[in-house]
Design an enzyme around this catalytic site. Structure first.
Site, PDB file in Angstrom:
ATOM      1  N   SER A 194       0.842  -1.192   0.000  1.00  0.00           N
ATOM      2  CA  SER A 194       0.000   0.000   0.000  1.00  0.00           C
ATOM      3  C   SER A 194       0.879   1.245   0.000  1.00  0.00           C
ATOM      4  CB  SER A 194      -0.914   0.019   1.229  1.00  0.00           C
ATOM      5  OG  SER A 194      -1.467   1.308   1.427  1.00  0.00           O
ATOM      6  N   CYS A 349     -19.050  -7.478  11.455  1.00  0.00           N
ATOM      7  CA  CYS A 349     -17.851  -8.209  11.874  1.00  0.00           C
ATOM      8  C   CYS A 349     -17.862  -8.466  13.377  1.00  0.00           C
ATOM      9  CB  CYS A 349     -16.598  -7.441  11.469  1.00  0.00           C
ATOM     10  SG  CYS A 349     -16.279  -7.461   9.691  1.00  0.00           S
TER      11      CYS A 349
END
Length: 390
Positions: A194, A349
């Protein structure tokens, strides 16, 4: 028109029947009840399963006061398996078995989608170490302490000593690298794919014996005393687990230790949840114990397998609280649909860990040449003192 209304009523009844045994009422008054604002909601869910449910929430078709409780109930009952979704979902499963969805090109696409969203979002949501993975809440009352506990736990499990050279695969914003370098006087090489993470990690680790690289782990070619990955294996894919183990084996010294910190699934699968795949982590996969064990078998001896999945529930709920608190500052960059997407993501989640559908594993491995007896570490203290909504 009458036939159309009868069909719409049938869709609603089907959803009601699925929810009634879970104590979830449509337009009810309990925090986990869903409030439906659009009559086509029921058809959309039955046609598109997980994607339909998530997109309908993002579009404002339904609400729920306590999304995390709603997901705890439906995931605990495996209701997601009863709403199979459409042919596109099944096609994704077939593609995952035939093609390598986590090759180098796809890996960069995943990072661009999620981790390049903007460092500002994560700086507001995460702790001071910017750890975007589960904290260790034994004895902790704050997210900062839980994440510091996790970092210390990993350092102790790796048996770090001054002067060691450590490889952090998927180093994020450099949180572990900085902690280990400051507290254990080790040299760290942190790698990420990234660009946004690389820039901030370099800035945060400035002045420390740390090298941050924009590099794929498969391109590293040097020896290390210790190797770890925190929240990275979820992006590797089951076809590449043997590759990961082979590379780490090649890079690890004969007396070295390697650790994997990962979300883990109870059952072997080949695709992630379709909504998560589309909006959050493209081509990701939660590994099973069987998949990881089979991959490590030719290369490593298993020394320790530690599960503290319930701690991820606490971590996610704290991220959600911080995200909501920071929204007035963030909403100039992100729209309302993004807010609802992120709220849905973190809440769903949390429900998956609270219902024990998912786990959090720390796995320690060594080569057969490791010369010592390995002693496991738990760094145990009192039970979490935080208040967590259930």
């Amino acid at each position: 028109m009458l036939l159309k209304l009868m069909i719409m009523d049938a869709y609603q009844k089907t959803i009601q029947d699925l929810l009634q045994d879970l104590d979830i009422t449509i337009n009810g008054s309990q925090p986990w009840d869903i409030q439906v604002h659009q009559k086509y909601f029921f058809k959309r869910v039955l046609q598109s399963g997980s994607v339909g449910l998530g997109e309908a929430y993002m579009d404002g078709w339904w609400d729920c006061e306590s999304l995390d409780q709603f997901f705890t109930k439906i995931l605990g009952a495996e209701l997601d398996k009863k709403v199979k979704g459409n042919w596109n979902v099944m096609l994704q499963g077939l593609k995952a078995r035939i093609f390598n969805q986590q090759n180098r090109a796809h890996s960069k696409k995943v990072i661009a989608q999620h981790y390049n969203t903007g460092n500002g979002l994560y700086e507001k949501m995460l702790d001071k170490h910017m750890m975007y993975s589960c904290g260790y809440w034994d004895g902790a009352e704050t997210l900062e302490q839980a994440q510091e506990n996790k970092l210390e736990l990993i350092c102790q499990k790796l048996k770090l000593e001054p002067g060691m050279k450590v490889l952090d695969i998927g180093c994020g914003w450099g949180g572990f690298a900085a902690y280990a370098a400051k507290n254990y006087q080790v040299q760290v090489v942190g790698i990420t794919v990234s660009e946004e993470q690389e820039k901030l990690a370099k800035k945060r680790c400035e002045g420390l014996p740390i090298e941050i690289r924009l590099q794929d782990y498969r391109d590293v070619d040097e020896q290390f005393d210790r190797i770890l990955s925190i929240g990275m294996i979820e992006h590797v894919g089951y076809k590449n687990y043997p590759v990961y183990m082979k590379v780490v084996n090649r890079l690890l010294k004969d007396d070295g230790i390697t650790l994997i910190h990962t979300i883990g699934g109870n059952k072997t699968g080949f695709v992630t949840d379709p909504w998560i795949n589309k909006y959050i982590f493209a081509n990701s996969l939660i590994p099973s114990a069987a998949q990881l064990s089979n991959a490590m078998e030719p290369y490593f001896i298993l020394e320790d397998w530690h599960n503290f999945g319930l701690h991820y529930d606490y971590t996610l709920m704290e991220w959600l609280r911080r995200f909501k608190a920071a929204w007035p500052e963030l909403q100039g960059k992100y729209n309302e649909r993004f807010y609802r997407m992120w709220e849905y993501y973190l809440s769903s989640c949390a429900g998956s860990f609270r219902s024990r559908k998912n786990n959090l594993w720390q796995i320690v491995m060594v080569k057969s040449t490791y010369p010592k007896e390995y002693k496991s570490v738990r760094f145990l203290g009192k039970q979490p003192a935080v208040e967590v909504e259930k």
